[in-house]
Design an enzyme around this catalytic site. Sequence first.
Site, PDB file in Angstrom:
ATOM      1  N   GLU A  16      31.993  49.028  80.269  1.00 45.27           N
ATOM      2  CA  GLU A  16      32.887  48.409  81.251  1.00 45.27           C
ATOM      3  C   GLU A  16      33.787  47.364  80.596  1.00 45.27           C
ATOM      4  O   GLU A  16      34.971  47.249  80.943  1.00 45.27           O
ATOM      5  CB  GLU A  16      32.066  47.806  82.388  1.00 45.27           C
ATOM      6  N   GLU A  36      23.515  53.003  84.461  1.00 48.11           N
ATOM      7  CA  GLU A  36      22.959  52.118  85.489  1.00 48.11           C
ATOM      8  C   GLU A  36      22.131  52.844  86.538  1.00 48.11           C
ATOM      9  O   GLU A  36      21.176  52.273  87.089  1.00 48.11           O
ATOM     10  CB  GLU A  36      24.086  51.336  86.181  1.00 48.11           C
TER      11      GLU A  36
END
Length: 697
Positions: free
Chosen positions: A104, A124
């Site tokens: 990210e 995640e």
Amino acid sequence: MTDAIGYERTGDIAILKAQNPPVNALGYDVRVGLMQGIARAEDEGARAVLIYGDGATYFAGADIREFGQKPREPGLPEVCDRIEASPLLVVSAMHGTALGGGLEVALSTHYRIAVPSARVGLPEVLLGILPGAGGTQRLPRVAGVEAALDLITTGRHVPAAEALRLGILDKVEAGEPREIGLAYVQQLLDADAPRRPVSEMPSPAPVDFDAVYDTVLKKGRGQLSPATAVRAVQAATELPFRQGIARERELFMELMNTDQRLGLIHAFFSERAVSKLPELKGVAPRDLNAIGVIGGGTMGAGIATAALLAGLSVTMLEMSPQAAEAAKSRIAGNLQGALKRGKISQEQFETLTEQALTLATDYEALKDADLVIEAVFEEMDVKKKVFTQLDAVCKPGAVLATNTSYLDVNDIAAITKRPQDVIGLHFFSPAHVMKLLEVVVADQTAADVVATGFALGKRLGKISVRAGVCDGFIGNRILSTYRTCADHMILDGASPYQIDKALEAFGFAMGPFAVADLAGLDIGWAVRKRKRAEGIDPRARDSSYADKLCEDGHFGQKTGKGYYDYAAGPKSRVPNPDVMPLIEAERAAQGIAPREFTDEEIVRRYMAAMVNEAAKVVGEGIARRPLDVDMTLLFGYGFPRYNGGPLKWADIQGLEGLLEDIKSYAKEDAYFWQPAPLLEKLVAEGRNFDDLNKEAS
């Protein structure tokens, strides 16, 4: 600037170096350092910023030390937004892994270069959440919706070459991250390349998100995080970027408050803690280069395959040259699978089968082995004969291991003159695929032999769990109990098919009767006959309908029939019409009037039996910690990972309510439903199983 981020200038380029060993995790100091570094570069008049990681990797992800703690500002979403909004040209140079928050951060920079060995991913969902710092909004804009859905819902790691093809990376080049990064930034500056914020890229084209959601939910057997992530990616196609970010945050917080997140976080940490035993601290394992395997059936061939793939030389001992060649064929077949998947090359295949593997029919061939594992028939007399011969030929200090599933390792060790060298290594079939290894420690097993068992497990890529000696150790002992609970429900009115359906809906890959068919009904039949020969308590409920299936030659998938009929193939199971008449005859013979069970009652009873026996296993010290039970059931018995394991599930459900249920079931069958003393103690003290894990850490 914090020490976690180094700052330097080279001409027009400001360089931010992550220096937060060992994996440059995105902890508080790193986040602050990135914010300060970007601001300093802007204040000093730099034209561009290069971000890279010192040591083994770029940012590998979140700092696991912050899990469960109150968040500290700035959060990662704010950091990513600040990086992307900089008027300077910001470039990431990546090596090692850029996972989760690491990717990210990279996606918030304007350009990305990586070395060929780098890997990226957004894992995640494996922790019960979804990317929460813009990953579900930025990745679809650079890689497209289909690729983003694949990466986000599976959590898989993508090699640099594939990431380049998908548009996640702009360039792949060999070299040191700092040097290739600087050269790339200078190239961009010389070309007057524009800033390229991903948030300003067009929204990607949508797909049929409802269909994808249903498919992902079904594939995950009820796991919420991958399916919820689909909705976050959907927002990237339907909403402006800022609204999409808000939707991502909303869905992220929904998942943060689920029981599944608690289960997956527990599984994540327990997987790392399970092989860390205080008694082995500072204990060096024995040498482990050459091993012997006795018995080349499915189990022995699987063990040998795993050892060969781990770089060990293997001597396979069989009864005859023909049996040895058959064992080699099984091993070669297993290795062919690795070859087809690209795990090994053709040259490696030939080396493993022709050089690293030696066939033998004489125990003398094992005289130089560092460790020998027997995988012969599950019968005590047979195993004792094997260990008598091993005792005579193996070198001093060789580890002698039994792969028994149930038998007493102390009795096996007692037949030798070196009981300190004997250990149980209980592999799960197929041994080259299944991740679990129970390291069974007998009364006289030496500490360095235990350390060697764990060292072997680590080398083979296994999740190794310490177990004490009892009938079935950790996993099979608990299995025997919850499977008995299922048998009792059948006598009382449920069907095998309703039980399998209810437990598969709970999240098990297969219900207990489908599992029995897969393993072979003859295995359970042999265990029942052994226990009956030893003497069954008259208070225990018994049944013989499954024996009749075996007597008729129906052993499950391998014979085409068991509880199910596999005439159309192993994946096309249908109920075997012979089974229910056998069950009904059994009920009639025992004078049982069948009643109806709800799916919820089936799951509650099955799980209560599992938890109760698991509590006995921990209370007796067969498992040292509750997490040892949880990892055994996760990796060996198909327990749904998002529930964390049976004892984590019990903590989440509430121990007091479970104990009340067990006591109510005991009114029907006081012998089977005897509450575990440890469970009663924890409830009385207002504590739970996780408290015991913390005490043992």
